[in-house]
Design a protein around this motif. Structure first.
Motif: not given
Length: 331
Positions: A18-25, A178-183, A239-251
């Motif tokens: 969803l966050l990586g492709a579909i919402l960008r579509w 285009g389509g904004g940033t994909a997470a 801190r990959p897990e922390a970065r991931n959760l912050v990235g999800i929140m941002a997306a």
């Protein structure tokens, strides 16, 4: 500008899809003419259960529509319903070169050490991908980092065909930014691996159909570290897990990672995870409800796909005819 992209109908879409492709579509629909297809022919390159595949096509169509793909704005169809895709792919296999395909990193990754046992379709997959795009004279294709090589191949095929047959038939497509940033959403159990349906752990991903309680539980148990959140995204390095959760929140919220950290700087994950769960549920709950409604109306889904296929067939026909004529099979 014409944008073309496809997604394999594998069933059980997750938050990463969803966050990586579909919402960008979804956002692209307001920026360009868009054709989106369910890549069911590509699904045949590996072992497939015929009884499941048809259901997965409907399920994926329902998930895309529930997520915001509007059949009134975009052309949505099943790849197999447009014969021009495999027909043009066969013509283009005379243009593509073994050396080009041998260099495809996805072929190497997916075939692994058992290349002799892999299907021919898996090897020639990128040629069909090129046909998917070139048959509509797409100007742009939205791709992630792992697919850029395939767009380069499509460009090489387009240019070589045009040169070989002295025509100006195919448009060399550009990657679409285009389509904004994909997470880039990673596993909830391992911040170094992408969120994936193939992961054996259900706790590694959030499905679009997960209940609110299940979403909250998975995020509560998501792997983290004991350090508080910093005030700068640069400080999440290592801190990959922390970065991931912050990235999800941002997306999920539409914020930047920096803005998320400004809100939670100095706080631990005991405070952050419930807020992330609330934000994720707020995004997914209405999509889930709409998806369930659509699932209960397969006739409507089939009608949408049929209408999309009819339009796609019409758009593809002139290009296919000209390709046949270029190689001497039509007058």
């Amino acid at each position: 500008m014409r944008v073309v992209s496809g997604i394999q109908p594998t069933g059980d879409l997750h938050l990463g899809n969803l966050l990586g492709a579909i919402l960008r579509w979804v956002r692209m629909q307001d920026e360009a003419e868009c054709l989106f297809f369910l890549a069911d022919l590509h699904a045949l390159t590996v072992d497939v259960d015929p009884a499941i595949l048809r259901g997965n096509v409907r399920e994926m169509a329902a998930a895309l529509i529930a997520s915001g793909i509007d059949p009134a704005k975009s052309t949505l169809f099943a790849q197999s319903a447009v014969p021009a895709h495999p027909e043009l792919a066969w013509i283009l296999q005379g243009t593509a070169r073994m050396g080009w395909l041998n260099r495809m990193t996805q072929w190497k990754d997916k075939a692994g050490k058992n290349r002799e046992g892999a299907s021919v379709g898996l090897f020639t997959y990128p040629v069909l991908q090129a046909a998917d795009v070139l048959v509509y004279k797409a100007t742009h294709v939205p791709v992630g980092e792992d697919q850029k090589q395939h767009i380069e191949l499509a460009r090489d095929i387009a240019v070589k065909f045009n040169n070989d047959f002295d025509v100006e038939l195919f448009v060399a497509p550009e990657p679409y930014i285009g389509g904004g940033t994909a997470a880039r959403v990673m596993s909830l159990r391992d911040g170094a691996s992408k969120m994936s349906k193939s992961d054996p752990s259900e706790a590694s991903r959030i499905h679009l159909t997960d209940s609110d309680d299940v979403i909250a539980q998975k995020l509560r148990k998501a792997k983290t570290d004991p350090e508080p959140l910093p005030d700068d995204p640069e400080l999440l390095a290592g801190r990959p897990e922390a970065r991931n959760l912050v990235g999800i929140m941002a997306a999920v919220t539409g914020e930047s990672p920096a803005a998320v950290l400004q809100r939670f700087s100095g706080q631990g994950f005991g405070a952050f995870k419930p807020a992330l769960a609330d934000a994720t549920i707020a995004l997914l709950a209405p999509l889930r409800e709409r998806l369930i409604e659509l699932r209960n109306d397969p006739a409507m889904l089939d009608g949408i796909l049929a209408a999309g296929a009819e339009k796609a067939v019409e758009l593809a026909a002139p290009t296919l005819h000209e390709a046949y004529r270029a190689v001497g099979l039509r007058s």
